[in-house]
Design a protein around this motif. Structure first.
Motif, PDB file in Angstrom:
ATOM      1  N   LYS A 169       0.840  -1.191   0.000  1.00 52.87           N
ATOM      2  CA  LYS A 169       0.000   0.000   0.000  1.00 52.87           C
ATOM      3  C   LYS A 169       0.872   1.236   0.000  1.00 52.87           C
ATOM      4  N   LYS A 178      -7.026  -3.272   7.204  1.00 59.51           N
ATOM      5  CA  LYS A 178      -8.003  -2.587   6.356  1.00 59.51           C
ATOM      6  C   LYS A 178      -8.015  -3.198   4.968  1.00 59.51           C
ATOM      7  N   THR A 195      -9.806  -6.537   5.302  1.00 57.33           N
ATOM      8  CA  THR A 195     -11.235  -6.272   5.482  1.00 57.33           C
ATOM      9  C   THR A 195     -11.864  -5.818   4.170  1.00 57.33           C
ATOM     10  N   GLY A 196     -11.097  -5.064   3.395  1.00 55.68           N
ATOM     11  CA  GLY A 196     -11.619  -4.646   2.099  1.00 55.68           C
ATOM     12  C   GLY A 196     -11.944  -3.165   2.020  1.00 55.68           C
ATOM     13  N   THR A 197     -11.668  -2.405   3.083  1.00 55.03           N
ATOM     14  CA  THR A 197     -11.995  -0.987   3.006  1.00 55.03           C
ATOM     15  C   THR A 197     -10.909  -0.199   2.280  1.00 55.03           C
ATOM     16  N   LEU A 198      -9.718  -0.792   2.179  1.00 55.02           N
ATOM     17  CA  LEU A 198      -8.597  -0.091   1.565  1.00 55.02           C
ATOM     18  C   LEU A 198      -8.063  -0.965   0.432  1.00 55.02           C
ATOM     19  N   PRO A 199      -8.145  -0.491  -0.815  1.00 52.92           N
ATOM     20  CA  PRO A 199      -7.630  -1.332  -1.892  1.00 52.92           C
ATOM     21  C   PRO A 199      -6.098  -1.319  -1.891  1.00 52.92           C
ATOM     22  N   LEU A 222     -13.291  -4.312  15.076  1.00 51.26           N
ATOM     23  CA  LEU A 222     -12.161  -3.408  15.121  1.00 51.26           C
ATOM     24  C   LEU A 222     -12.260  -2.472  16.302  1.00 51.26           C
ATOM     25  N   LEU A 242     -25.805  -3.479   8.850  1.00 54.27           N
ATOM     26  CA  LEU A 242     -24.562  -3.013   8.220  1.00 54.27           C
ATOM     27  C   LEU A 242     -23.786  -4.171   7.588  1.00 54.27           C
ATOM     28  N   MET A 243     -24.090  -5.400   8.036  1.00 52.83           N
ATOM     29  CA  MET A 243     -23.461  -6.561   7.394  1.00 52.83           C
ATOM     30  C   MET A 243     -24.252  -6.975   6.158  1.00 52.83           C
ATOM     31  N   GLY A 244     -25.360  -6.305   5.934  1.00 52.39           N
ATOM     32  CA  GLY A 244     -26.172  -6.640   4.773  1.00 52.39           C
ATOM     33  C   GLY A 244     -27.219  -7.705   5.043  1.00 52.39           C
ATOM     34  N   ARG A 259     -29.175  -4.916  -2.036  1.00 54.55           N
ATOM     35  CA  ARG A 259     -28.926  -5.947  -1.024  1.00 54.55           C
ATOM     36  C   ARG A 259     -28.904  -5.335   0.369  1.00 54.55           C
ATOM     37  N   PHE A 260     -28.457  -4.096   0.443  1.00 53.05           N
ATOM     38  CA  PHE A 260     -28.353  -3.433   1.743  1.00 53.05           C
ATOM     39  C   PHE A 260     -29.577  -2.568   2.033  1.00 53.05           C
ATOM     40  N   TYR A 262     -30.364  -2.082   5.607  1.00 58.44           N
ATOM     41  CA  TYR A 262     -29.477  -1.129   6.265  1.00 58.44           C
ATOM     42  C   TYR A 262     -29.916   0.294   5.973  1.00 58.44           C
ATOM     43  N   LEU A 301     -16.292   4.233   7.077  1.00 62.56           N
ATOM     44  CA  LEU A 301     -15.735   3.909   5.764  1.00 62.56           C
ATOM     45  C   LEU A 301     -14.386   3.220   5.891  1.00 62.56           C
ATOM     46  N   LYS A 302     -13.640   3.600   6.938  1.00 64.18           N
ATOM     47  CA  LYS A 302     -12.313   3.023   7.112  1.00 64.18           C
ATOM     48  C   LYS A 302     -12.396   1.593   7.617  1.00 64.18           C
ATOM     49  N   VAL A 307     -16.852  -2.767   5.566  1.00 61.74           N
ATOM     50  CA  VAL A 307     -17.125  -2.884   4.138  1.00 61.74           C
ATOM     51  C   VAL A 307     -18.626  -2.919   3.933  1.00 61.74           C
ATOM     52  N   ARG A 319     -20.907   1.863  -0.307  1.00 61.38           N
ATOM     53  CA  ARG A 319     -20.801   3.251   0.145  1.00 61.38           C
ATOM     54  C   ARG A 319     -21.865   4.139  -0.456  1.00 61.38           C
ATOM     55  N   VAL A 348     -10.526   6.444   1.421  1.00 60.69           N
ATOM     56  CA  VAL A 348     -10.025   5.966   2.706  1.00 60.69           C
ATOM     57  C   VAL A 348      -8.558   6.377   2.910  1.00 60.69           C
TER      58      VAL A 348
END
Lengths: 433, 267
Positions: free
Chosen positions: A11, A68, A71-75, A91, A113-115, B13-14, B17, B104-105, B108, B111, B264
């Motif tokens: 990164k 991160k 987890t997938g929030t940061l590519p 976290l 929030l997990m869908g 899907r969300f 939420y 966001l950080k 997942v 967004r 992020v």
């Protein structure tokens, strides 16, 4: 098939001359970043289902960036990270909880929030209430909760539905021991069902107890991937001052026999592993503590001293004034500052210590030996030397308080700090007939 | 295009939420207040009632084309209904990604849900304001006429325009934080450059040219046509506006997707 595959991931954070350059790039402009700051590079490891992995490293080593990315929030900026399944990350327990809402509503929101859909959430809620085990409080606003209660609801909600990979970041330290045990029980049960675990913590004991494998990150690089005890030892070296990148010298090649110190009259104290620059150094002068050496079971400067091991504390003092009698001393405290044990030449010899007279320019090495019958943890060591008569007044010449940190490891823990060496047996069985 | 449709399927899907988060905004707003959810309609009712009362007795200005002492009050609230929806979404979107930085950080989730939640909350607020307008002016005899059927598309257009601008500026604001300072000032100008408290006809011709560059002008005028004068809005302008909003939304989604991967980094 591996659950998680981190392939040469890295990164970089880009800095641009102006943020507008960054924005213009989205629309096809070709501005180059002024500077690329790599926080992680060449990270490569796999994780199989059911496996548990500890990640350790000093602050700033790149642990949270790696988390991160997983987890997938940061590519990632280079390389790839593939996860075959659902990742749940704990976290920060209670993050995003609205204090005005009940535990129930907040738990519901976590699952949303997990869908998760409404039906799935309704189905999971009774289980969350049961696991959090906070009774009627579950329907009270979270602002009335203690931190521990909040942690209970948060963990219960976050793990209500078994993920394929659970990431736990330094959060289980809140909450009481009973609840922590309950959390680890749930994690263990999920792992039997194939869930993988990534544990990021500063607690070496937790990594050793709960992980099959550990990674050590140092300055954004993965420097070790191996057995938890080995990796956490390297981590302790990183933490407590052993020069980074160099391997621990083996006993035989150390050049000196373990319990002797060199002839050197230089001040080497601050160069030794475990030295704390936050030490409190005081005294009226007349002596300088130049160096120290800690040896446990023949190993100098051990990253971890086995609880109960015979341990030698040596320190070298140069005297700058003549003195009829000097008195070296040693203190051990917990990391919180609780005074555990203090002794000096007088007390350690049962009051029969010889009078140590010194002349200006003399260099002496003193040695205390004791068995470190302490629980697992970090402890602070202080060295000192005074002049005078121990029965009357001692004048501190030089004291280096809390100048060294040592780590005690123990495979079977007990409760408390001091190991009083309890033994147990079934003394008598009185039969009925 | 494939990724774009992915944006919507993941938002779908969300939906639990998004719905839950919208509900939470209202619950949080009224928690610990005695009347609770009643405030949600009492607030706009009070606002419209005060306009009606004050503007009919104190500032009872006559207006062309409508013959009631409440004319000006009706005119003003029609414009405000459009303006409120627009600014509500725009200002909330502006700091949306920064306010939710921690989320966001660390988590997942799609967004795009965040601006949708903002739009949902603002839309509900706005519909309640419209209900209050109908009720208050209905009670004093000015029921909305048949042209009211034009209102839903107008609301959607306002929503779309605000959302598109909000997403674009919200994304940019993550990187260039001055935007959040500039936009409120621009909105102040915008308010007075839109015929909400005055009629466009009173402007001198030089200034009226400015209006033609204001995308809110045809929109607010259409609201006023429908709510005040009960006439069909100018459809040619509406169609052009709809095309512009569609293009703007496309740009917004493009910006959002580009910004989303780098957001992020700087939050």
């Amino acid at each position: 098939m591996n659950l998680l595959r981190v392939h040469d991931a890295g990164k970089a954070y880009n800095r641009y001359a102006s943020e507008w350059h960054r924005i213009a790039r989205w629309f096809g402009a070709t501005f180059q970043p002024l500077e690329q700051h790599w926080v992680l590079r060449h990270i490569r490891f796999d994780l199989a289902a059911g496996e548990s992995l500890g990640i350790v490293g000093r602050n700033g080593a790149g642990k949270s960036t790696l988390l991160k990315m997983i987890t997938g929030t940061l590519p990632p900026s280079e390389g790839t990270i593939q996860v075959a399944g659902r990742v749940a990350a704990i976290l920060e327990l209670g993050m995003g909880f609205n204090p005005e809402f009940s535990g129930r509503r907040n738990a519901r929101h976590v699952l949303e929030l997990m869908g998760m859909g409404r039906a799935r959430i309704d189905q999971a809620l009774p289980g969350i209430a049961a696991f959090a085990d906070i009774g009627d409080y579950f329907d009270q606003p979270v602002r009335t909760y203690s931190t521990g209660m909040q942690a209970r609801v948060a963990f219960a909600a976050a793990t209500a539905i078994k993920p394929d990979l659970l990431i736990v970041d330094e959060v289980l330290s809140v909450g009481d021991a009973h609840f922590q045990a309950k959390c680890f029980e749930r994690i263990a049960r999920y792992r039997e069902q194939g869930m993988a675990l990534i544990l990021v913590t500063h607690s070496v004991a937790d990594v050793v107890a709960h992980c099959d494998r550990a990674l050590l990150l140092r300055d954004g690089r993965l420097v070790e991937d191996g057995a938890p005890v080995h990796v956490t030892n390297l981590y302790l070296d990183d933490l407590f001052g052993r020069a980074s990148g160099t391997a621990r010298p083996a006993r035989a090649t150390d050049g000196e026999s373990p319990a002797t110190m060199g002839e050197d009259g230089r001040d080497l104290f601050h160069t030794r592993p475990g030295y704390r620059k936050e030490e409190h150094r005081w005294g009226q002068g007349g002596a300088v503590i130049l160096d120290y050496r800690i040896v446990a079971e023949g190993e100098p400067y051990p990253p971890r001293i086995e609880s109960g091991a015979e341990t030698e504390f040596l320190f070298k003092v140069r005297f700058d004034a003549d003195c009829e009698a000097v008195m070296p001393g040693l203190l051990i405290k917990t990391i919180e500052g609780i005074f555990l044990y203090g002794t000096n030449a007088f007390s350690a010899s049962g009051g029969r210590a010889p009078v140590i007279a010194v002349c200006s320019g003399d260099i002496l090495v003193f040695r205390f030996a004791l068995s470190l019958a302490l629980n697992e943890g970090h402890y602070l060591v202080s060295f000192g030397v005074s002049s005078g008569d121990p029965a009357r007044t001692l004048i501190p010449l030089e004291r280096r308080y809390d100048s060294v940190i040592i780590t005690v490891g123990r495979s079977v823990p007990f409760w408390g700090i001091a190991d009083l060496r309890g033994t147990f047996d079934v003394w008598e069985r009185l039969s009925h007939d | 295009m494939e990724r774009l449709s992915g944006l919507f399927t993941s938002a779908w899907r969300f939906r639990s939420y998004i719905a839950g988060a919208i509900a939470n905004v209202f619950l949080a707003r009224f928690s610990r207040s005695r009347l609770g959810a009643a405030w949600i309609i009492l607030n706009p009712l009070a606002m419209v009632a005060i306009y009606a009362l004050v503007l009919s007795s104190v500032l009872a200005a006559r207006m062309q084309g409508i013959d009631t002492p409440f004319a000006y009050a009706i005119y003003l609230t029609a414009g405000i209904a459009a303006w409120a929806l627009f600014t509500d979404i725009l200002t909330r979107s502006l700091t949306l990604f920064i306010d939710n930085g921690n989320l966001l950080k660390k988590v997942v989730f799609p967004r795009i849900s965040l601006p949708l939640i903002v739009a949902g909350v603002a839309l509900i607020d706005n519909l309640l304001l419209l209900v209050a307008i109908f009720l208050i002016f209905g009670l004093i005899g000015h029921w909305p006429g048949a042209q009211i059927i034009w209102l839903p598309p107008l609301v959607l257009l306002t929503l779309g325009m605000a959302l598109a601008l909000g997403i674009i500026l919200g994304c940019l604001n993550v990187f260039v934080r001055d935007i959040a300072q500039v936009v409120p000032i621009a909105l102040q100008f915008g308010f007075w450059l839109t015929p909400i408290v005055y009629q466009a006809e009173i402007l001198p011709p030089q200034l009226r040219v400015l209006l033609s560059y204001n995308p809110l002008f045809p929109l607010v005028t259409a609201y006023q046509d429908v709510l005040v004068f009960d006439r069909v809005p100018r459809l040619d302008l509406i169609v052009i506006l709809a095309l512009a909003v569609a293009a703007l939304l496309g740009l917004a989604l493009f910006t959002f997707r580009r910004a989303s991967s780098e957001m992020v980094d700087v939050l």
